[in-house]
Every structure is written in C-alpha cells, then in structure tokens.
Write a protein that holds these residues in place. Structure first.
Motif, PDB file in Angstrom:
ATOM      1  N   ARG A   4       0.848  -1.200   0.000  1.00 16.61           N
ATOM      2  CA  ARG A   4       0.000   0.000   0.000  1.00 16.61           C
ATOM      3  C   ARG A   4       0.879   1.244   0.000  1.00 16.61           C
ATOM      4  O   ARG A   4       1.862   1.319   0.733  1.00 16.61           O
TER       5      ARG A   4
ATOM      6  N   TYR B  78       0.519   5.606  -0.093  1.00 15.63           N
ATOM      7  CA  TYR B  78      -0.382   6.747   0.108  1.00 15.63           C
ATOM      8  C   TYR B  78       0.343   8.049  -0.235  1.00 15.63           C
ATOM      9  O   TYR B  78       1.547   8.190   0.021  1.00 15.63           O
TER      10      TYR B  78
ATOM     11  N   TYR C  75      -4.446   6.807  -2.735  1.00 15.21           N
ATOM     12  CA  TYR C  75      -3.630   5.666  -2.354  1.00 15.21           C
ATOM     13  C   TYR C  75      -3.739   4.534  -3.356  1.00 15.21           C
ATOM     14  O   TYR C  75      -4.701   4.456  -4.131  1.00 15.21           O
TER      15      TYR C  75
ATOM     16  N   GLU D 228      -8.512   5.006  -4.324  1.00 12.02           N
ATOM     17  CA  GLU D 228      -9.313   6.135  -3.862  1.00 12.02           C
ATOM     18  C   GLU D 228      -8.570   7.434  -4.128  1.00 12.02           C
ATOM     19  O   GLU D 228      -7.349   7.498  -4.016  1.00 12.02           O
TER      20      GLU D 228
ATOM     21  N   LEU E 112      -0.416  -4.478   3.620  1.00 12.19           N
ATOM     22  CA  LEU E 112      -1.857  -4.660   3.612  1.00 12.19           C
ATOM     23  C   LEU E 112      -2.294  -5.557   4.761  1.00 12.19           C
ATOM     24  O   LEU E 112      -3.235  -5.256   5.479  1.00 12.19           O
ATOM     25  N   ALA E 113      -1.604  -6.651   4.942  1.00 12.20           N
ATOM     26  CA  ALA E 113      -2.020  -7.651   5.907  1.00 12.20           C
ATOM     27  C   ALA E 113      -1.965  -7.101   7.333  1.00 12.20           C
ATOM     28  O   ALA E 113      -0.990  -6.466   7.715  1.00 12.20           O
ATOM     29  N   GLY E 114      -3.037  -7.313   8.085  1.00 11.10           N
ATOM     30  CA  GLY E 114      -3.043  -6.926   9.486  1.00 11.10           C
ATOM     31  C   GLY E 114      -3.160  -5.451   9.737  1.00 11.10           C
ATOM     32  O   GLY E 114      -2.990  -4.987  10.867  1.00 11.10           O
ATOM     33  N   GLY E 115      -3.464  -4.684   8.716  1.00 13.33           N
ATOM     34  CA  GLY E 115      -3.612  -3.248   8.927  1.00 13.33           C
ATOM     35  C   GLY E 115      -2.348  -2.612   9.435  1.00 13.33           C
ATOM     36  O   GLY E 115      -2.359  -1.856  10.410  1.00 13.33           O
ATOM     37  N   GLY E 116      -1.241  -2.887   8.802  1.00 15.30           N
ATOM     38  CA  GLY E 116       0.051  -2.397   9.243  1.00 15.30           C
ATOM     39  C   GLY E 116       0.141  -0.890   9.290  1.00 15.30           C
ATOM     40  O   GLY E 116      -0.561  -0.191   8.564  1.00 15.30           O
ATOM     41  N   PRO E 117       1.000  -0.356  10.171  1.00 10.10           N
ATOM     42  CA  PRO E 117       1.148   1.094  10.295  1.00 10.10           C
ATOM     43  C   PRO E 117       1.747   1.703   9.037  1.00 10.10           C
ATOM     44  O   PRO E 117       2.446   1.036   8.271  1.00 10.10           O
ATOM     45  N   GLN E 118       1.469   3.000   8.862  1.00  6.96           N
ATOM     46  CA  GLN E 118       2.014   3.734   7.733  1.00  6.96           C
ATOM     47  C   GLN E 118       3.306   4.403   8.130  1.00  6.96           C
ATOM     48  O   GLN E 118       3.386   5.050   9.178  1.00  6.96           O
ATOM     49  N   TYR E 119       4.295   4.261   7.261  1.00  5.97           N
ATOM     50  CA  TYR E 119       5.583   4.908   7.463  1.00  5.97           C
ATOM     51  C   TYR E 119       5.768   5.963   6.381  1.00  5.97           C
ATOM     52  O   TYR E 119       5.602   5.670   5.195  1.00  5.97           O
ATOM     53  N   PHE E 120       6.118   7.154   6.837  1.00  2.00           N
ATOM     54  CA  PHE E 120       6.208   8.291   5.927  1.00  2.00           C
ATOM     55  C   PHE E 120       7.627   8.514   5.431  1.00  2.00           C
ATOM     56  O   PHE E 120       8.605   8.255   6.136  1.00  2.00           O
TER      57      PHE E 120
ATOM     58  N   TYR F 287      -8.385   2.637  14.439  1.00  2.00           N
ATOM     59  CA  TYR F 287      -6.930   2.612  14.561  1.00  2.00           C
ATOM     60  C   TYR F 287      -6.494   4.044  14.809  1.00  2.00           C
ATOM     61  O   TYR F 287      -6.876   4.953  14.051  1.00  2.00           O
TER      62      TYR F 287
ATOM     63  N   TYR G 259       1.878  10.594  15.638  1.00  2.00           N
ATOM     64  CA  TYR G 259       3.090  10.840  14.879  1.00  2.00           C
ATOM     65  C   TYR G 259       3.826  12.036  15.455  1.00  2.00           C
ATOM     66  O   TYR G 259       3.215  12.984  15.962  1.00  2.00           O
TER      67      TYR G 259
ATOM     68  N   PRO H  55       6.437  12.891   9.022  1.00  2.00           N
ATOM     69  CA  PRO H  55       5.968  12.392  10.317  1.00  2.00           C
ATOM     70  C   PRO H  55       6.542  11.010  10.618  1.00  2.00           C
ATOM     71  O   PRO H  55       6.646  10.170   9.712  1.00  2.00           O
TER      72      PRO H  55
ATOM     73  N   ARG I  15      -5.532   0.416  19.239  1.00  2.00           N
ATOM     74  CA  ARG I  15      -6.828   0.017  18.684  1.00  2.00           C
ATOM     75  C   ARG I  15      -7.850   0.076  19.818  1.00  2.00           C
ATOM     76  O   ARG I  15      -7.485  -0.028  20.994  1.00  2.00           O
TER      77      ARG I  15
ATOM     78  N   TYR J  13      -9.957   1.889   3.895  1.00  2.00           N
ATOM     79  CA  TYR J  13      -9.114   1.212   4.865  1.00  2.00           C
ATOM     80  C   TYR J  13      -7.708   1.784   4.840  1.00  2.00           C
ATOM     81  O   TYR J  13      -7.051   1.836   3.817  1.00  2.00           O
TER      82      TYR J  13
END
Lengths: 114, 115
Positions: A31, A33, A48, A56, A97-105, B32, B36, B44, B51, B100
């Motif tokens: 994923r 974004y 994303y 979207e 994607l799996a497990g709703g992993g955190p986003q890293y910027f 969630y 940051y 960030p 959760r 999501y």
C-alpha cells in the motif's frame, strides 16, 4: 532498504509549469499513500494505491493532479499547470496490507510555486 | 468537516514534566489511532498506536489513553526532554472498506520542552 524515500526533496517552480515527484516505498509494502501538508496543518489524504491499483482519490485531487504506480513499485505524483495554492509539502507513506500495518512516511517533497 | 480535533495547539513543558495532548474524533467507525512526531522539514514518524479494544498502551515514556465512549484519546509523554520538542499529530483510520488505512489527522500540537 531503510525506509520510504522521496525525490526531489525540494522543488521551486513557476506558476503554470508541470512538476513530477517520485516515491519509493519500503520494498515489501503493497500500500502506498500520498498526502499533502500545508504549513501549520496536519497531512491531508490525496490518494492511495494497493499494488498498482489506485483505489481512492480525495476531492482535494483536482484534474491537474495525477498519480501512478506502475508495476506496484515506486509511485509518481504529477501536478500540471501549477498554481500558487499548490505550494505545500507532499508526503508519501507506505504500509503492508495484511493486518492493517502502520504507515511509514517519507521525508516529503517541499514544493514552492512562484 | 474536521473529523479529528486536537488540543492544545501549542504546549510548553519543563524538562522532566509530563506533556499531555488530547484528541477527539467523530466517526465511530474509526478503529486505529496512531500518534506521529514531526520535526521541521521532516516527514511524520510513527510514535505509538492503539486500537479500541484496549484502554491504554505504553511504550517507553509514551502512553496512549483511549476512551471509546467519549470518543477521545490522548498522548502522555513522561519525563519530557528537550529532544521531544516537535509537532505531534494524532490520527485515525478505518479498518475495512475502500478507505481502509486512509489516515485523518488532527491539526497538530507544537511541543516545546524547556531545559
């Protein structure tokens, strides 16, 4: 692979010119974004991708903006006919994607439109 | 429509003190909630996330407290240090559907820790 990278880090352009930014996500992240951040504000979602599919787009993303992620690897964000209001920090983030992993910027690309 | 409201806008704390930043959200579907940290000119960096199935999460000097019924969550920084001086953003996202993972951010809190 140490993180999300973005290029260029800074871009100054004249109004009406086209600009293109690149983002390389963390290699195993499917994923990707794009966000925009103006001074003193939190990042705002633009669009994303899940692999190569753009899933979207925000209403903030006018027709002058286009994003691609060929082959599900790096992504590009192009702004055509730039306007002074496009001046902002453009941030890219990636996640698994799996497990709703955190986003890293990534570090962002600072755009200034004169 | 601002879906995540953050306060205060700025915060000054003495070294060793506790910094507390609050956020409130509107969309009950959010599930969630990350925080940051952002330094000037940088992207960030994820600090800690929670959760809604837990009311508190602690990682080192950083703690998130979560109140599902009040739709509020907060970040506590214990033993604040000058190196913690940065802008902090809370965020929220949905777990499922086409949106999501899309993060909605608060307006940010500028934290200054005096030595």
């Amino acid at each position: 692979d140490t993180g999300v990278s973005q290029d260029p880090r800074h871009k100054i352009t004249k109004r009406g010119q086209n600009v293109t930014f690149r983002c390389d996500p963390i290699s195993e992240h499917n994923r990707l974004y794009w966000y925009r951040q103006t001074l003193g504000q939190g990042p705002e979602f633009l669009t994303y991708f899940q692999n190569e599919a753009q899933l979207e787009k925000s209403r903030l993303l006018s027709d002058r903006f286009s994003a691609e992620r060929p082959k599900g690897s790096f992504s590009t964000l192009e702004i055509q006919r730039t306007e002074q209001g496009d001046s902002a920090m453009y941030l890219c983030a990636s996640s698994q994607l799996a497990g709703g992993g955190p986003q890293y910027f990534g570090p962002g690309t600072r755009l200034l439109v004169l | 429509q601002q879906q995540v409201k953050q306060s205060p806008q700025s915060l000054i704390v003495q070294k060793g003190g506790i910094s507390i930043i609050n956020c409130a959200y509107e969309n009950t579907a959010f599930d969630y909630f990350p925080w940051y940290q952002q330094f000037p000119g940088k992207g960030p960096a994820l600090l800690i996330a929670i959760r809604p199935d837990v009311s508190e999460k602690k990682e080192g000097r950083f703690t998130i407290s979560f109140n599902k019924s009040a739709k509020q969550f907060s970040l506590h920084i214990m033993d604040s240090q000058p190196g913690d001086s940065a802008t902090y953003f809370c965020a929220a996202s949905l777990h499922g559907g086409t949106s999501y993972g899309k993060l909605t951010f608060g307006q940010g809190t500028i934290l200054t820790v005096h030595p």
